[in-house]
Design an enzyme around this catalytic site. Structure first.
Site, PDB file in Angstrom:
ATOM      1  N   SER A   1      10.179  58.046 -42.782  1.00  0.00           N
ATOM      2  CA  SER A   1       9.444  57.160 -43.683  1.00  0.00           C
ATOM      3  C   SER A   1      10.318  55.977 -44.108  1.00  0.00           C
ATOM      4  O   SER A   1       9.810  54.879 -44.333  1.00  0.00           O
ATOM      5  CB  SER A   1       8.904  57.916 -44.900  1.00  0.00           C
ATOM      6  OG  SER A   1       9.942  58.295 -45.769  1.00  0.00           O
TER       7      SER A   1
ATOM      8  N   MET B   1      20.882  64.194 -40.510  1.00  0.00           N
ATOM      9  CA  MET B   1      21.420  65.394 -41.153  1.00  0.00           C
ATOM     10  C   MET B   1      22.757  65.853 -40.571  1.00  0.00           C
ATOM     11  O   MET B   1      23.001  67.054 -40.447  1.00  0.00           O
ATOM     12  CB  MET B   1      20.384  66.530 -41.079  1.00  0.00           C
ATOM     13  CG  MET B   1      19.066  66.211 -41.747  1.00  0.00           C
ATOM     14  SD  MET B   1      19.261  65.672 -43.468  1.00  0.00           S
ATOM     15  CE  MET B   1      19.571  67.256 -44.235  1.00  0.00           C
ATOM     16  N   ARG B   2      23.606  64.895 -40.204  1.00  0.00           N
ATOM     17  CA  ARG B   2      24.922  65.272 -39.665  1.00  0.00           C
ATOM     18  C   ARG B   2      26.006  64.421 -40.328  1.00  0.00           C
ATOM     19  O   ARG B   2      25.796  63.228 -40.573  1.00  0.00           O
ATOM     20  CB  ARG B   2      24.966  65.038 -38.148  1.00  0.00           C
ATOM     21  CG  ARG B   2      23.919  65.780 -37.363  1.00  0.00           C
ATOM     22  CD  ARG B   2      23.938  65.335 -35.907  1.00  0.00           C
ATOM     23  NE  ARG B   2      25.213  65.604 -35.296  1.00  0.00           N
ATOM     24  CZ  ARG B   2      25.523  66.760 -34.684  1.00  0.00           C
ATOM     25  NH1 ARG B   2      24.637  67.715 -34.597  1.00  0.00           N
ATOM     26  NH2 ARG B   2      26.695  66.925 -34.143  1.00  0.00           N
ATOM     27  N   LEU B   3      27.142  65.052 -40.573  1.00  0.00           N
ATOM     28  CA  LEU B   3      28.293  64.341 -41.101  1.00  0.00           C
ATOM     29  C   LEU B   3      28.973  63.606 -39.941  1.00  0.00           C
ATOM     30  O   LEU B   3      29.104  64.173 -38.855  1.00  0.00           O
ATOM     31  CB  LEU B   3      29.253  65.374 -41.718  1.00  0.00           C
ATOM     32  CG  LEU B   3      30.152  64.957 -42.873  1.00  0.00           C
ATOM     33  CD1 LEU B   3      29.343  64.363 -44.020  1.00  0.00           C
ATOM     34  CD2 LEU B   3      30.942  66.174 -43.364  1.00  0.00           C
TER      35      LEU B   3
ATOM     36  N   ASN C   1      24.004  54.730 -45.915  1.00  0.00           N
ATOM     37  CA  ASN C   1      23.204  55.952 -46.052  1.00  0.00           C
ATOM     38  C   ASN C   1      22.352  55.828 -47.306  1.00  0.00           C
ATOM     39  O   ASN C   1      22.698  55.083 -48.222  1.00  0.00           O
ATOM     40  CB  ASN C   1      24.140  57.163 -46.168  1.00  0.00           C
ATOM     41  CG  ASN C   1      23.367  58.471 -46.254  1.00  0.00           C
ATOM     42  OD1 ASN C   1      22.370  58.657 -45.548  1.00  0.00           O
ATOM     43  ND2 ASN C   1      23.790  59.362 -47.121  1.00  0.00           N
TER      44      ASN C   1
ATOM     45  N   HIS D   1      20.707  58.360 -50.258  1.00  0.00           N
ATOM     46  CA  HIS D   1      20.775  59.735 -50.767  1.00  0.00           C
ATOM     47  C   HIS D   1      19.764  59.888 -51.912  1.00  0.00           C
ATOM     48  O   HIS D   1      19.701  59.021 -52.794  1.00  0.00           O
ATOM     49  CB  HIS D   1      22.196  60.022 -51.262  1.00  0.00           C
ATOM     50  CG  HIS D   1      22.331  61.405 -51.797  1.00  0.00           C
ATOM     51  ND1 HIS D   1      22.368  62.521 -50.971  1.00  0.00           N
ATOM     52  CD2 HIS D   1      22.379  61.878 -53.068  1.00  0.00           C
ATOM     53  CE1 HIS D   1      22.456  63.602 -51.721  1.00  0.00           C
ATOM     54  NE2 HIS D   1      22.463  63.236 -52.989  1.00  0.00           N
TER      55      HIS D   1
END
Ligand code: GRF
Length: 201
Positions: A13, A90-92, A107, A109
């Site tokens: 989204s 969804m990954r560091l 990013n 959050h």
């Protein structure tokens, strides 16, 4: 025009909000590439519908995070990407990746950092009992949600909120905030000094 890549694992989204901002002429940048670690990510479909290059890169064949990130970086280089936008990815990221794009990875959050970092930012804020939460756009460093903060938006928590209703209201703010932050980057209007980001107007 800055060249933007979006990395997303989910429904996308935020990617949609970025596309729509561009279509309204509110973005001095262009999404040239979307990459996902999940084949079924809605984000890939949204990109394909607009004729934007969309790649699924399966993490499983790679030995580890560093090797996987190198595969992503190769694709970013091919497209001469200026800015990497994480939108529910969804990954560091590995140190190598972060170092290759200093203050060029963003990013979003779903909490007011430094409160409630990690993957359950909405639930953690609700369960803690804070009255105000929101969302944060920040540059990415090696830590989990720890990089310099660019913009934040606040959302009040209601007594009858669930994780779903609260996340929905946070996302409405995200969809305005993220394109704005990206556009500021595209216009070279973000100056970073240590941990602080200054918006040049
Ligand atoms: C957003 O709420 C963002 O804050 C978090 O992941 C979610 C992604 O949502 N990092 P979407 O895939 O953009 O809808």
């Amino acid at each position: 025009m800055k060249r933007i890549a979006v990395l997303a694992s989910g429904k996308g989204s935020n990617l949609e909000a970025i596309f729509q901002a561009a279509e309204r002429g509110e973005l001095e940048g262009r999404v040239v590439l979307v990459i996902s670690d999940r084949q079924e990510a809605g984000a890939l479909e949204r990109a394909r519908q607009r004729g934007v290059k969309a790649l699924y890169i399966d993490p499983r064949p790679f030995a580890g995070r560093v090797e996987y990130d190198r595969a992503i970086m190769k694709e970013l280089e091919k497209e001469a990407v200026d800015l990497v936008v994480l939108a529910g990815f969804m990954r560091l990221l590995s140190k190598e990746f972060v170092d290759a794009y200093p203050h060029r990875i963003m990013n979003i959050h779903p909490a007011l950092l430094p409160s409630f970092p990690g993957t359950e930012g909405v639930k953690d804020a609700l369960e803690y009992g804070v009255k105000v939460t929101g969302c944060t756009v920040h540059f990415v460093d090696e830590g989990m949600d720890t990089g310099p903060i660019i913009l934040q938006g606040a959302v009040e928590i209601k007594d009858d909120d669930t994780v779903e209703t609260l996340h929905q209201r946070i996302q409405e703010v995200e969809h305005r905030l993220y394109p704005r932050a990206i556009n500021l980057f595209c216009q070279n209007k973000i100056k970073v000094e240590g941990r602080r980001c200054f918006i040049l107007e």
